[in-house]
Design a protein around this motif. Structure first.
Motif, PDB file in Angstrom:
ATOM      1  N   SER A 156      43.307  25.219 -18.944  1.00 26.08           N
ATOM      2  CA  SER A 156      44.646  24.782 -19.254  1.00 26.08           C
ATOM      3  C   SER A 156      45.536  26.758 -18.815  1.00 26.08           C
ATOM      4  O   SER A 156      44.788  27.771 -19.319  1.00 26.08           O
ATOM      5  N   GLY A 157      46.233  26.751 -18.556  1.00 27.57           N
ATOM      6  CA  GLY A 157      47.076  28.098 -18.469  1.00 27.57           C
ATOM      7  C   GLY A 157      47.411  28.991 -19.558  1.00 27.57           C
ATOM      8  O   GLY A 157      47.703  30.085 -19.545  1.00 27.57           O
ATOM      9  N   PHE A 158      46.654  28.174 -21.300  1.00 24.12           N
ATOM     10  CA  PHE A 158      48.050  29.112 -22.214  1.00 24.12           C
ATOM     11  C   PHE A 158      46.659  30.115 -22.405  1.00 24.12           C
ATOM     12  O   PHE A 158      47.727  32.044 -23.097  1.00 24.12           O
ATOM     13  N   CYS A 159      45.106  30.587 -22.109  1.00 22.16           N
ATOM     14  CA  CYS A 159      44.723  31.349 -22.247  1.00 22.16           C
ATOM     15  C   CYS A 159      43.530  31.630 -20.911  1.00 22.16           C
ATOM     16  O   CYS A 159      42.535  30.779 -20.867  1.00 22.16           O
ATOM     17  N   ILE A 160      43.807  32.397 -19.835  1.00 22.83           N
ATOM     18  CA  ILE A 160      42.734  32.859 -18.737  1.00 22.83           C
ATOM     19  C   ILE A 160      42.876  33.717 -18.190  1.00 22.83           C
ATOM     20  O   ILE A 160      42.839  34.401 -18.785  1.00 22.83           O
ATOM     21  N   LEU A 161      41.778  34.235 -17.997  1.00 23.92           N
ATOM     22  CA  LEU A 161      40.947  35.535 -17.981  1.00 23.92           C
ATOM     23  C   LEU A 161      39.868  35.071 -16.487  1.00 23.92           C
ATOM     24  O   LEU A 161      39.618  35.063 -16.608  1.00 23.92           O
ATOM     25  N   PHE A 162      40.554  36.723 -16.055  1.00 23.11           N
ATOM     26  CA  PHE A 162      39.741  36.166 -14.613  1.00 23.11           C
ATOM     27  C   PHE A 162      39.573  38.285 -13.841  1.00 23.11           C
ATOM     28  O   PHE A 162      40.957  38.723 -14.383  1.00 23.11           O
ATOM     29  N   ARG A 163      39.400  38.290 -12.453  1.00 26.78           N
ATOM     30  CA  ARG A 163      39.393  39.454 -12.390  1.00 26.78           C
ATOM     31  C   ARG A 163      40.152  39.778 -11.986  1.00 26.78           C
ATOM     32  O   ARG A 163      40.290  39.018 -10.593  1.00 26.78           O
ATOM     33  N   ARG A 164      40.491  41.104 -11.068  1.00 34.83           N
ATOM     34  CA  ARG A 164      42.045  41.594 -10.237  1.00 34.83           C
ATOM     35  C   ARG A 164      41.174  40.927  -8.649  1.00 34.83           C
ATOM     36  O   ARG A 164      42.357  40.578  -8.474  1.00 34.83           O
ATOM     37  N   SER A 165      39.534  41.503  -8.864  1.00 38.30           N
ATOM     38  CA  SER A 165      39.577  40.711  -6.851  1.00 38.30           C
ATOM     39  C   SER A 165      39.598  39.710  -6.691  1.00 38.30           C
ATOM     40  O   SER A 165      40.112  39.018  -5.739  1.00 38.30           O
ATOM     41  N   LEU A 166      39.507  38.022  -8.155  1.00 37.89           N
ATOM     42  CA  LEU A 166      40.268  36.952  -7.617  1.00 37.89           C
ATOM     43  C   LEU A 166      41.930  37.433  -7.237  1.00 37.89           C
ATOM     44  O   LEU A 166      42.080  36.302  -6.068  1.00 37.89           O
ATOM     45  N   TYR A 167      42.553  38.050  -8.205  1.00 37.90           N
ATOM     46  CA  TYR A 167      43.887  37.893  -8.026  1.00 37.90           C
ATOM     47  C   TYR A 167      44.452  38.624  -6.423  1.00 37.90           C
ATOM     48  O   TYR A 167      45.247  37.531  -5.570  1.00 37.90           O
TER      49      TYR A 167
END
Length: 466
Positions: A156-167
């Motif tokens: 669920s996108g209510f709280c998601i964490l990821f690296r700038r490299s993925l973006y």
């Protein structure tokens, strides 16, 4: 390492204040907060400007969740990006634990916490009645424990964490998803297809009120969900609700890694090599049919089996087995004709149930009686309803669906085969003999239907066929 926390706001100032206060109270790691306001009509923007310590982007209109996230991520300075709903309250060690989960392996793409208002696989039943009790609960719950992490098909996108490299690798959120449903599913699906994992940080809990963006305005959530679901289906040929609400690891091998290319052979056909195993081709994969009653339960016919050289068969990636006794829907074909315990007959396609209203409609859809599969009534309860010929939609959630593995004629001529919500051109009519299709089963598309369809890879002849 800096974490950029992007929060989208649309009214509900008091909830945004609570969210920001909780971040400032319970976050020990370096962070920045970026607010993207989508045209709030209350005092949100002036108040937050006075509050200070925030990067604020003020839109004059509601640009939607995806567009707002993209605006925020563009100005973010951190190597880690965190999308957070404004109706959340974070607590003890929330970001510490999420970061430990994300940084546990290089191939972890996105992580998200458990919550009280979220898709089922992330849900924990709350045992608190006030904010003070919530923080006590979270203090005990949010203890680092990798044994509680779980790999899933959607977060669920209510709280998601990821690296700038993925973006940087998979790009921005798709803004063709309006307002706030399934753009997170799309982002997760793209992450999986790029070869990354999605993990639930089962040792982290974040309180979420849920759907505040819809409650704070005049948006019709059902209509938006229906539109975005159709957008996802048209884009990927996969039911997003199956990913979000089933979250079954059985689907992960099918979705992991680079996108599966459409086979030059059509889906929906039976093939075999020199051995005894019979395969059902579906979305570029070969699915072995479990020996026994399964073959006949799904209305397969031996005279429709096509023999292909072993070297060609080996080039087609393996998929999950077809097994009538296996778990539903993973071990069933994606598209088949189903019958309930009564008189109802339906097309089950990509997790959608399309009722067939009459015998005339059954014939118009070019089905035959031997294709009907009897399934338990309970199987229907987890599926979504669309409509077919002779039926009108009851509400905004029902959409017309192009049925897989059907022969179609375009309004201006030209023959096509439907697969994965795409039309694949049949440039050579000799392919009818090659794949044992009958010209009598060709249906005609209207100009509106044809214009709405994507055109996929043309169908080619199987090796060894003349």
């Amino acid at each position: 390492m800096l974490t950029s926390i992007v929060i989208i706001t649309f009214n509900n100032l008091h909830k945004t204040i609570n969210c920001i206060q909780s971040i400032r109270t319970f976050t020990s790691l370096p962070y920045e907060i970026i607010i993207v306001d989508n045209g709030s009509l209350d005092d949100t923007v002036p108040y937050l400007e006075r509050l200070g310590g925030l990067t604020i982007i003020a839109n004059k209109r509601n640009r939607g969740f995806a567009a707002g996230c993209n605006q925020g991520m563009k100005v973010a300075k951190g190597e880690l990006l965190l999308l957070l709903n404004n109706d959340t309250i974070v607590s003890h060690r929330w970001l510490d634990n999420l970061r430990l989960t994300l940084e546990s392996e290089p191939n972890v793409g996105i992580v998200g916490p458990k919550s009280n208002w979220v898709i089922p696989v992330q849900t924990v039943k709350p045992v608190y009645a006030s904010e003070a009790e919530y923080h006590q609960f979270a203090d005990a719950f949010n203890r680092h424990d990798p044994l509680k992490w779980r790999e899933v098909t959607c977060l669920s996108g209510f709280c998601i964490l990821f690296r700038r490299s993925l973006y940087k690798r998979i790009g921005e959120m798709d803004e063709s998803f309006i307002y706030g449903v399934h753009e997170d599913t799309d982002y997760c699906y793209r992450t999986i297809r790029a070869g990354y994992k999605l993990l639930i940080a089962g040792d982290t809990f974040v309180h979420h009120e849920g759907n505040s963006g819809f409650k704070g305005g005049s948006l019709d959530m059902n209509a938006i969900a229906a539109y975005n679901r159709r957008t996802f289906l048209k884009k990927w040929g996969v039911d997003p609700d199956r990913l979000a609400y089933t979250c079954d690891e059985l689907f992960l091998p099918e979705n992991r890694g680079p996108a599966v290319k459409t086979s030059r052979l059509p889906g929906g056909i039976l093939v075999k090599g020199a051995g005894d195993t019979i395969y059902y081709l579906e979305r570029g994969r070969k699915r072995p049919i479990v020996p026994g009653d399964t073959f006949f339960c799904f209305g397969f016919r031996r005279e429709r089996i096509i023999t292909v050289p072993d070297n060609e068969l080996s080039e087609i990636p393996d998929g999950l087995a077809i097994d009538y006794a296996g778990p539903f829907p993973a071990y069933f074909p994606r598209t088949f004709v189903a019958k309930d315990s009564g008189t109802g007959v339906y097309v089950v396609a990509h997790g959608i149930v399309i009722p067939i209203a009459s015998y005339e409609d059954f014939i118009a859809m070019k089905f035959s009686a031997d294709e009907i599969v009897q399934i338990p009534d309970a199987y229907f309860s987890g599926l979504h309803y669309g409509y077919g010929p002779g039926l009108e939609p009851d509400n905004a959630c029902q959409e017309y669906e192009l049925i897989d593995y059907k022969l179609y004629e375009a309004p201006g001529g030209g023959l096509y085969y439907s697969e994965g919500l795409e039309l694949r051109e049949i440039a050579d009519e000799r392919l009818f003999d090659c794949y044992k299709w009958s010209p009598e089963r060709v249906m005609r598309l209207t100009e509106e239907q044809f214009a709405a369809c994507r055109i996929g890879r043309p169908i080619e002849r199987a090796a060894g066929e003349k």
